[in-house]
Design an enzyme around this catalytic site. Sequence first.
Site, PDB file in Angstrom:
ATOM      1  N   CYS A 113      84.918 -20.690  86.791  1.00  0.00           N
ATOM      2  CA  CYS A 113      85.378 -20.982  85.430  1.00  0.00           C
ATOM      3  C   CYS A 113      85.854 -19.694  84.759  1.00  0.00           C
ATOM      4  O   CYS A 113      85.114 -18.713  84.693  1.00  0.00           O
ATOM      5  CB  CYS A 113      84.233 -21.609  84.646  1.00  0.00           C
ATOM      6  SG  CYS A 113      84.485 -21.628  82.858  1.00  0.00           S
ATOM      7  N   GLU A 114      87.076 -19.680  84.258  1.00  0.00           N
ATOM      8  CA  GLU A 114      87.610 -18.452  83.659  1.00  0.00           C
ATOM      9  C   GLU A 114      87.048 -18.177  82.271  1.00  0.00           C
ATOM     10  O   GLU A 114      87.258 -17.095  81.731  1.00  0.00           O
ATOM     11  CB  GLU A 114      89.139 -18.507  83.598  1.00  0.00           C
ATOM     12  CG  GLU A 114      89.730 -19.511  82.636  1.00  0.00           C
ATOM     13  CD  GLU A 114      91.248 -19.505  82.662  1.00  0.00           C
ATOM     14  OE1 GLU A 114      91.837 -19.711  81.576  1.00  0.00           O
ATOM     15  OE2 GLU A 114      91.839 -19.307  83.725  1.00  0.00           O
ATOM     16  N   HIS A 115      86.327 -19.128  81.699  1.00  0.00           N
ATOM     17  CA  HIS A 115      85.768 -18.933  80.364  1.00  0.00           C
ATOM     18  C   HIS A 115      84.393 -18.270  80.392  1.00  0.00           C
ATOM     19  O   HIS A 115      84.026 -17.553  79.453  1.00  0.00           O
ATOM     20  CB  HIS A 115      85.674 -20.267  79.624  1.00  0.00           C
ATOM     21  CG  HIS A 115      87.001 -20.924  79.437  1.00  0.00           C
ATOM     22  ND1 HIS A 115      87.325 -22.120  80.034  1.00  0.00           N
ATOM     23  CD2 HIS A 115      88.105 -20.534  78.736  1.00  0.00           C
ATOM     24  CE1 HIS A 115      88.569 -22.454  79.703  1.00  0.00           C
ATOM     25  NE2 HIS A 115      89.049 -21.511  78.923  1.00  0.00           N
ATOM     26  N   HIS A 116      83.624 -18.536  81.450  1.00  0.00           N
ATOM     27  CA  HIS A 116      82.273 -17.964  81.531  1.00  0.00           C
ATOM     28  C   HIS A 116      81.999 -17.276  82.863  1.00  0.00           C
ATOM     29  O   HIS A 116      80.913 -16.732  83.068  1.00  0.00           O
ATOM     30  CB  HIS A 116      81.218 -19.055  81.313  1.00  0.00           C
ATOM     31  CG  HIS A 116      81.289 -19.707  79.967  1.00  0.00           C
ATOM     32  ND1 HIS A 116      81.945 -20.897  79.740  1.00  0.00           N
ATOM     33  CD2 HIS A 116      80.812 -19.312  78.759  1.00  0.00           C
ATOM     34  CE1 HIS A 116      81.857 -21.222  78.456  1.00  0.00           C
ATOM     35  NE2 HIS A 116      81.174 -20.287  77.843  1.00  0.00           N
ATOM     36  N   GLN A 154      90.021 -26.425  85.613  1.00  0.00           N
ATOM     37  CA  GLN A 154      90.274 -27.454  86.619  1.00  0.00           C
ATOM     38  C   GLN A 154      91.635 -28.119  86.425  1.00  0.00           C
ATOM     39  O   GLN A 154      92.288 -28.518  87.393  1.00  0.00           O
ATOM     40  CB  GLN A 154      89.156 -28.495  86.602  1.00  0.00           C
ATOM     41  CG  GLN A 154      89.178 -29.435  87.804  1.00  0.00           C
ATOM     42  CD  GLN A 154      87.952 -30.312  87.860  1.00  0.00           C
ATOM     43  OE1 GLN A 154      86.861 -29.893  87.482  1.00  0.00           O
ATOM     44  NE2 GLN A 154      88.104 -31.532  88.321  1.00  0.00           N
ATOM     45  N   HIS A 182      80.578 -28.154  86.998  1.00  0.00           N
ATOM     46  CA  HIS A 182      80.801 -26.864  86.345  1.00  0.00           C
ATOM     47  C   HIS A 182      79.460 -26.313  85.876  1.00  0.00           C
ATOM     48  O   HIS A 182      78.782 -26.937  85.059  1.00  0.00           O
ATOM     49  CB  HIS A 182      81.730 -27.038  85.135  1.00  0.00           C
ATOM     50  CG  HIS A 182      83.125 -27.442  85.495  1.00  0.00           C
ATOM     51  ND1 HIS A 182      84.223 -26.692  85.143  1.00  0.00           N
ATOM     52  CD2 HIS A 182      83.616 -28.518  86.166  1.00  0.00           C
ATOM     53  CE1 HIS A 182      85.323 -27.280  85.574  1.00  0.00           C
ATOM     54  NE2 HIS A 182      84.977 -28.396  86.199  1.00  0.00           N
ATOM     55  N   CYS A 184      79.003 -23.928  83.958  1.00  0.00           N
ATOM     56  CA  CYS A 184      79.043 -23.586  82.535  1.00  0.00           C
ATOM     57  C   CYS A 184      78.622 -24.773  81.681  1.00  0.00           C
ATOM     58  O   CYS A 184      78.302 -24.616  80.499  1.00  0.00           O
ATOM     59  CB  CYS A 184      80.433 -23.090  82.126  1.00  0.00           C
ATOM     60  SG  CYS A 184      81.757 -24.266  82.409  1.00  0.00           S
TER      61      CYS A 184
END
Length: 223
Positions: A113-116, A154, A182, A184
């Site tokens: 996940c590119e956010h976390h 995704q 996920h 996250c």
Amino acid sequence: MNNLKDKEFFETIGENHQMTSSESPLRKDAFDKSDEVKMATIENHFFDIMTEMGLDMTDDSLRGTPHRVAKMFIKELFSGLDPKNKPKLSTFENGYQYNKMLVEADITFNSTCEHHFLPIFGKAHVGYVSSGRVIGLSKLNRIVDYYSRRPQVQERLVMQIFNELKTALNTDDVIVVMEAKHLCVSSRGIKHENSFTSTIQYGGIFNEKENRNDFFNLIKQDK
């Protein structure tokens, strides 16, 4: 965060996920440095991160962790960012004139996940109808793996696999479904362990519900 404007931006979007493009957001100079230089830089920074968390970096168990993490980032988890690692996608003439759907189901994948920067993992299901060219079955798995090995959302991931197959096979008759968990979601924030995320992208004959249903029936028959 570099300034007040950045802070205000992050406070505004909060936990909202954003995707700005179907292409991975890379700088123009992304590959000017060698892998070795990148790994050395990451190793130094990760050492500082672990130190800031209060870990004793003289401990035998932790001493090699910054190097291992740097190598893992460049050579494994995020190797799909570098075009030099893209699989060669040779296609062949459909000499046997098979003109029905081909489906490769339950392709396992691991992404991030590119956010976390937490794991995304699950299964992809891919189908296409030949327009005169076919591709080796293992290449379908390799395409999924290549685009998975980068910081992702995704929605972008399923689009990148779909677009790659369309280009390689010279057809719109492609469908890709991805089902993933996920971390996250399950290990932080709401902490819902049983939820999963599904995405789908399709074109050509798969715009027709009947053909999509045939695809869904094929990927479910072994479950």
